[in-house]
Structures are given as structure tokens and as C-alpha cells.
Design a protein around this motif. Sequence first.
Motif, mmCIF file in Angstrom:
data_model
loop_
_atom_site.group_PDB
_atom_site.id
_atom_site.type_symbol
_atom_site.label_atom_id
_atom_site.label_comp_id
_atom_site.label_asym_id
_atom_site.label_seq_id
_atom_site.Cartn_x
_atom_site.Cartn_y
_atom_site.Cartn_z
ATOM 1 N N ILE A 146 7.854 -24.890 1.778
ATOM 2 C CA ILE A 146 9.204 -24.857 1.214
ATOM 3 C C ILE A 146 9.667 -23.402 1.036
ATOM 4 O O ILE A 146 10.832 -23.087 1.278
ATOM 5 C CB ILE A 146 9.258 -25.620 -0.139
ATOM 6 N N ALA A 147 8.741 -22.534 0.659
ATOM 7 C CA ALA A 147 9.090 -21.103 0.527
ATOM 8 C C ALA A 147 9.592 -20.567 1.870
ATOM 9 O O ALA A 147 10.616 -19.854 1.938
ATOM 10 C CB ALA A 147 7.877 -20.306 0.057
ATOM 11 N N GLY A 148 8.906 -20.945 2.934
ATOM 12 C CA GLY A 148 9.320 -20.531 4.278
ATOM 13 C C GLY A 148 10.688 -21.095 4.633
ATOM 14 O O GLY A 148 11.537 -20.403 5.201
ATOM 15 N N LEU A 149 10.885 -22.362 4.274
ATOM 16 C CA LEU A 149 12.167 -23.010 4.596
ATOM 17 C C LEU A 149 13.332 -22.330 3.851
ATOM 18 O O LEU A 149 14.385 -22.070 4.444
ATOM 19 C CB LEU A 149 12.111 -24.506 4.234
ATOM 20 N N ILE A 150 13.124 -22.037 2.571
ATOM 21 C CA ILE A 150 14.188 -21.375 1.784
ATOM 22 C C ILE A 150 14.501 -19.999 2.401
ATOM 23 O O ILE A 150 15.662 -19.649 2.625
ATOM 24 C CB ILE A 150 13.771 -21.235 0.292
ATOM 25 N N SER A 151 13.460 -19.250 2.706
ATOM 26 C CA SER A 151 13.658 -17.904 3.285
ATOM 27 C C SER A 151 14.437 -17.983 4.592
ATOM 28 O O SER A 151 15.395 -17.240 4.807
ATOM 29 C CB SER A 151 12.307 -17.237 3.562
ATOM 30 N N MET A 152 14.005 -18.891 5.466
ATOM 31 C CA MET A 152 14.659 -18.996 6.773
ATOM 32 C C MET A 152 16.104 -19.463 6.640
ATOM 33 O O MET A 152 16.988 -18.988 7.347
ATOM 34 C CB MET A 152 13.888 -19.977 7.661
ATOM 35 N N THR A 153 16.329 -20.406 5.719
ATOM 36 C CA THR A 153 17.688 -20.938 5.567
ATOM 37 C C THR A 153 18.648 -19.846 5.111
ATOM 38 O O THR A 153 19.728 -19.681 5.681
ATOM 39 C CB THR A 153 17.696 -22.109 4.551
ATOM 40 N N VAL A 154 18.258 -19.102 4.091
ATOM 41 C CA VAL A 154 19.135 -18.019 3.595
ATOM 42 C C VAL A 154 19.341 -16.981 4.694
ATOM 43 O O VAL A 154 20.454 -16.511 4.934
ATOM 44 C CB VAL A 154 18.545 -17.374 2.316
ATOM 45 N N VAL A 162 20.608 -26.604 -0.166
ATOM 46 C CA VAL A 162 19.938 -27.737 0.494
ATOM 47 C C VAL A 162 18.401 -27.641 0.355
ATOM 48 O O VAL A 162 17.770 -28.564 -0.173
ATOM 49 C CB VAL A 162 20.383 -27.868 1.970
ATOM 50 N N PRO A 163 17.763 -26.520 0.768
ATOM 51 C CA PRO A 163 16.307 -26.469 0.589
ATOM 52 C C PRO A 163 15.873 -26.396 -0.881
ATOM 53 O O PRO A 163 14.776 -26.856 -1.224
ATOM 54 C CB PRO A 163 15.888 -25.199 1.344
ATOM 55 N N LEU A 164 16.738 -25.835 -1.738
ATOM 56 C CA LEU A 164 16.395 -25.799 -3.169
ATOM 57 C C LEU A 164 16.329 -27.222 -3.728
ATOM 58 O O LEU A 164 15.403 -27.570 -4.469
ATOM 59 C CB LEU A 164 17.427 -24.984 -3.960
ATOM 60 N N LEU A 165 17.304 -28.047 -3.316
ATOM 61 C CA LEU A 165 17.298 -29.451 -3.759
ATOM 62 C C LEU A 165 16.086 -30.179 -3.192
ATOM 63 O O LEU A 165 15.477 -31.017 -3.856
ATOM 64 C CB LEU A 165 18.595 -30.154 -3.325
ATOM 65 N N LEU A 166 15.738 -29.817 -1.966
ATOM 66 C CA LEU A 166 14.579 -30.424 -1.310
ATOM 67 C C LEU A 166 13.304 -30.092 -2.104
ATOM 68 O O LEU A 166 12.450 -30.963 -2.353
ATOM 69 C CB LEU A 166 14.465 -29.868 0.115
ATOM 70 N N ALA A 167 13.212 -28.814 -2.534
ATOM 71 C CA ALA A 167 12.050 -28.389 -3.324
ATOM 72 C C ALA A 167 11.971 -29.175 -4.629
ATOM 73 O O ALA A 167 10.892 -29.671 -5.003
ATOM 74 C CB ALA A 167 12.163 -26.889 -3.623
ATOM 75 N N LEU A 168 13.104 -29.295 -5.289
ATOM 76 C CA LEU A 168 13.133 -30.049 -6.553
ATOM 77 C C LEU A 168 12.802 -31.519 -6.298
ATOM 78 O O LEU A 168 12.123 -32.165 -7.093
ATOM 79 C CB LEU A 168 14.502 -29.899 -7.234
ATOM 80 N N GLY A 169 13.292 -32.030 -5.168
ATOM 81 C CA GLY A 169 13.032 -33.424 -4.788
ATOM 82 C C GLY A 169 11.552 -33.682 -4.588
ATOM 83 O O GLY A 169 11.046 -34.777 -4.876
ATOM 84 N N ILE A 214 6.500 -15.504 6.901
ATOM 85 C CA ILE A 214 6.963 -16.881 6.671
ATOM 86 C C ILE A 214 5.918 -17.871 7.177
ATOM 87 O O ILE A 214 5.572 -18.838 6.495
ATOM 88 C CB ILE A 214 8.330 -17.114 7.356
ATOM 89 N N PHE A 215 5.420 -17.618 8.382
ATOM 90 C CA PHE A 215 4.463 -18.551 8.980
ATOM 91 C C PHE A 215 3.012 -18.197 8.645
ATOM 92 O O PHE A 215 2.164 -19.066 8.546
ATOM 93 C CB PHE A 215 4.665 -18.603 10.504
ATOM 94 N N ILE A 216 2.768 -16.899 8.525
ATOM 95 C CA ILE A 216 1.423 -16.452 8.127
ATOM 96 C C ILE A 216 1.595 -15.512 6.925
ATOM 97 O O ILE A 216 2.354 -14.537 7.021
ATOM 98 C CB ILE A 216 0.712 -15.687 9.276
ATOM 99 N N PRO A 217 0.923 -15.785 5.810
ATOM 100 C CA PRO A 217 1.077 -14.888 4.645
ATOM 101 C C PRO A 217 0.703 -13.446 4.995
ATOM 102 O O PRO A 217 -0.211 -13.219 5.802
ATOM 103 C CB PRO A 217 0.115 -15.473 3.610
ATOM 104 N N VAL A 255 10.287 -15.427 -3.087
ATOM 105 C CA VAL A 255 10.379 -16.902 -3.064
ATOM 106 C C VAL A 255 8.995 -17.510 -3.332
ATOM 107 O O VAL A 255 8.861 -18.489 -4.067
ATOM 108 C CB VAL A 255 10.968 -17.408 -1.724
ATOM 109 N N ARG A 256 7.968 -16.898 -2.727
ATOM 110 C CA ARG A 256 6.601 -17.402 -2.942
ATOM 111 C C ARG A 256 6.260 -17.377 -4.436
ATOM 112 O O ARG A 256 5.707 -18.344 -4.973
ATOM 113 C CB ARG A 256 5.605 -16.513 -2.182
ATOM 114 N N VAL A 257 6.582 -16.238 -5.071
ATOM 115 C CA VAL A 257 6.297 -16.094 -6.510
ATOM 116 C C VAL A 257 7.053 -17.177 -7.295
ATOM 117 O O VAL A 257 6.497 -17.810 -8.199
ATOM 118 C CB VAL A 257 6.695 -14.687 -7.014
ATOM 119 N N SER A 258 8.321 -17.382 -6.922
ATOM 120 C CA SER A 258 9.139 -18.362 -7.666
ATOM 121 C C SER A 258 8.612 -19.786 -7.479
ATOM 122 O O SER A 258 8.954 -20.674 -8.250
ATOM 123 C CB SER A 258 10.606 -18.262 -7.259
ATOM 124 N N LEU A 259 7.768 -19.981 -6.463
ATOM 125 C CA LEU A 259 7.173 -21.313 -6.250
ATOM 126 C C LEU A 259 5.702 -21.349 -6.699
ATOM 127 O O LEU A 259 4.926 -22.209 -6.272
ATOM 128 C CB LEU A 259 7.296 -21.721 -4.779
#
Lengths: 300, 238
Positions: free
Chosen positions: B47-55, B107-114, B169-172, B196-200
Amino acid sequence: MIVIEAEGLKKNFGNVKALRGISFEVKRGEIFGFLGPNGAGKTTTVRILTCILKPDSGKARINGYDVVRDTLKAKQSIGVLPEVSNAYPDLTAWQNIMLIASLYGMRRSEAEARANELLKEFGIHERKDAKVRGFSKGMKQRLMLSMALISDPEIIFLDEPTSGLDVQSARMIREKILEIANERKTVFLTSHNMDEVNLLCDRVAIVNKGKIVTIDTPERLKSRVGGNVAIEVSFGDKVVLNLENAERFGNKYVIYTTNPYKTICEVVDFARKSGTKMISINTRTPTLEDAFLKLLEMER
Amino acid sequence: MKCLAIAKKDIVMYYLKGPVVIFGILLPLFLFLAFWIGRNLPLNFLIAGLISMTVFFASTSVSPVIAPWEGQMRTLERLLTCPISTTTIVFGDILASITFGIGISIVPLLLALGFGLMLNPVIIPAIILAAFCFSCLGLLFSAYPTNLPSTIMMISSLIRFPLIFISGIFIPIQELPAWGKTISMLSPLTYFTDIVRVSLGMSSFLPLYLDFIILAGFSIGFLALAIKLHEHALLRRL
């Protein structure tokens, strides 16, 4: 009062010398025509005066503001209808005009009142909420002129405002230009339509190869073609007519003269002696187009 | 504020189009699925990767092509004759892009909460700063003075996709070799992904404050460069 001043404007694009020292002044309330063949430097001059381009050398002032140093103040006092420009096709007429009003820093109530007034005047108020994509060319041009006038500018630059328009739209725009000048506002008009320039302009500058050829009133320019009467004569055969100030256009000659009686006698004598049939002969006053072509020819 | 008028125009003209919005959501989602399927990775990492890529994709998707579109549609000269500076135009374009980037990130933030993931509130200023930074980067792509949007899109893709792969994003970042770590430091996306990783609830590669400072530094640099380059490029589009 001088509101547009150009002083020795020079501009090069690579090796091309677009302007080679353009100088002129326009007084408040004047309709000033700016004529020239394609590539003469008209658009470059207009772009410098409207603060889009910077000159390589020389100075230009709009309403007393230097176009390079006081760009925003100079722009604030002008309205512009560029030659090659469009309104935003996916915005409505209303959104387009209000966008320009916002960019001129107008108050919303003032902008709405002025926009309503202009759109009604130009006959597009009923379509104000329609996207510009569906407008005809005439409607688009009327909208563009409304956008140029929204800020009630002191000086208006119009680049080919009626080019390619239907008769009704063209007439509406010409009437508006005269109305603007009657309000003591200044119009800088670039056009290829000689009749329009002749009809509207107080003074005309003719520009060629980046230089001003002449600046004068349309009437004085017309009198410079070599006479105050133009005689058009056409012959049945291809002939060579050796008369002073005679210009050939196909099988037709146009002769500019101050003594039409004498010239007509000479033409008739020529036809009789050479045994050539004369198809028609007309007299008319020289047009601005005649003057324009003659002056450009003298420049070559 | 004149830049608000420019931003409003941009949003109506260029952003509020069905395909633009759908593409803004689908592209990172497809990249995410391509990465996820067949691999056993923790959800918060994905999800961290998805949020980063989306923004990143949303903030750099439309801003690069506004200037060439305006040149092509011949609306640019009308805009340039108004009493506004190039800076106002650039700020307006950036503002519209930030709005779109932030809007799509919901959208990905809602997905994370979901999925029941907990989000640290630090993600909100991070998304705003990242959307600003990536919007400025997007404006840089269009500094090349052409009126062909396809050329700008090509330049944009040539830069955006490699950035995705070097930004952890794909490899830490922690798992990258030394040279990979060095390269990843060149990408602003690295620092946003780290936040984003920290926030998750994951560990960060750099201290959080440093991520913010560097991201802000990139933003200022991109903005200054975008204004400078567009002052010349806009006139060459006429």
C-alpha cells in the motif's frame, strides 16, 4: 497625448532581421492602421507593443509605461485581440470571459456586469453557457473581442479582427471599433483589408521589410500614387501602353493622373493608332490598395 | 489571486476529463497489481508503494502537457497578453496539478483504511509536499519548447518510469546495494516513499525530518528551474 510610442525597435530571429528600427507614435483616441505584406514585421511589432516579446534594441511605451521594465502596468492598460489566437474550446463563453476578467484583477460584480453587457452587444449572450467548441468562426471572434474589451482598456490592439468573417460579424466589429474611438480610446489596427483600414483609420503606417515606409492619413496616401484619378482601361489584344504612371494588370491598364481628360485622349489616340479595340474605360479615385502597392513598389 | 484563475481554468480544461481521472487511478493500480501478484509481500509495504506511485503519477500526468496543448490550441498568446507573469502561469499550473494529485491520492488512502491499516497523520503534509514537488517536476518536463504533447509525454515517461524503480517502491532502499542506494538518493520519490512507509508503521531509511527537508529542497529547486525555463520556452511556443 501620446499613448503608444515605438522608438527604433529592432528585433532579430537568428539571422532574420524582423525589425530594423521601427519608430512611430499614436495619439489618444486615434484609430491607427498598421499595414504591410506578410513577413513585413507587423506581428513582431504588435507582440513587442503588447509585451509578449522583448526588443533587441529600441524602446516602446504604452500609456507611458515601458514595455520591458513596466510590463504588467503596460499590459493592464491594453486589450488585445491577437491574430492567431483562440478562446478555450472546452470552457463556456462565460467561463472564458470571466477568466480574462480575473487575470485583469477585476472585481467579480464589475466583471459580471461588463461581461453581460458585452455578450449582449455582440449577440452571443444567449449562448454564454455553451462551450466555445460549438461556436462558428464569427461567434468565436465576437467572443474574443468581448474578452479583449472586458477590462474596458484605454488601448486596444486588434490584429486582423475581421479576417474570414461573415458580413454581419465583420460589420458588427467595425461598428464597435468606431464606437471605441468615439469614447476617446485608442485602437491599433492591423489588417490586410484595405477598405476596412480606409474606412476606419485616422492614420496609417505602412511597414515593409522591418521598416516603416510611410505614415500618413489614408487620403494623403491615396494622393501619393501619382494622381487623384485612376483610369482603368482594357484592350481586346495584348498591347504595351507607354504612358506615365500606367500599370498593367493582365489585359487591363490602370493609369493614375491629375488630368483625366488629357489621359483619356491619349489612351483613345493610342488605341486608334495601334488599331487595338478598346473594350472598356472607367474612371475612379485611387484606392488605399493602389497607394499601398505603389509605395511598396517604390521601396523595391 | 490570478494564479487561482489559471488553476481553475486548467482543472476544467485538462483535469476534469473522465479518461484523465480514470488513467490517474488505473496506471498505479496496474503497476501495483503487476508487482503484487505471485509475491508474498506485507500489505503495508504494498500500500505504501501504491500511495507513492499514485501521488507521483497523478501529479506528473497532466502538468507537462498543458503548455504544449496551449501552444497547439493557440490559446497561449491570449493568455500571455494578460497582465500576468510567467511565474503566475507556472504557479497556476502547479496549483491545479497539486489539487489533482491530492484528490487522486484519496483513493489509495481509502484502500489502506479499507484493509484496516493504521495511517500516521504525518502522511497528510507529506502528500501535500510531494504533490507540490512532483507537480514542479512535471512542469520541468514541458520546458522543452515543443507544441507536440507526444514529444513531452515521451520525455516524461523516459524520466518517470526509471524514477519509480530507483525510489525504493518495489525494493526497500535498505536492501539495495551501495550504488543503488546512491542512485536512489537522486530521486525525490525516494524521500516521499520513506515517509509513507513510516506513516504505515514501517521503519524509515532516513530520519523523517530529513525526508521532509530534502523533499522541500527538491521542490524549491524544481520550481525555480521551471519558472526560469518556462520564461524562455513559452515564447518559443508562439
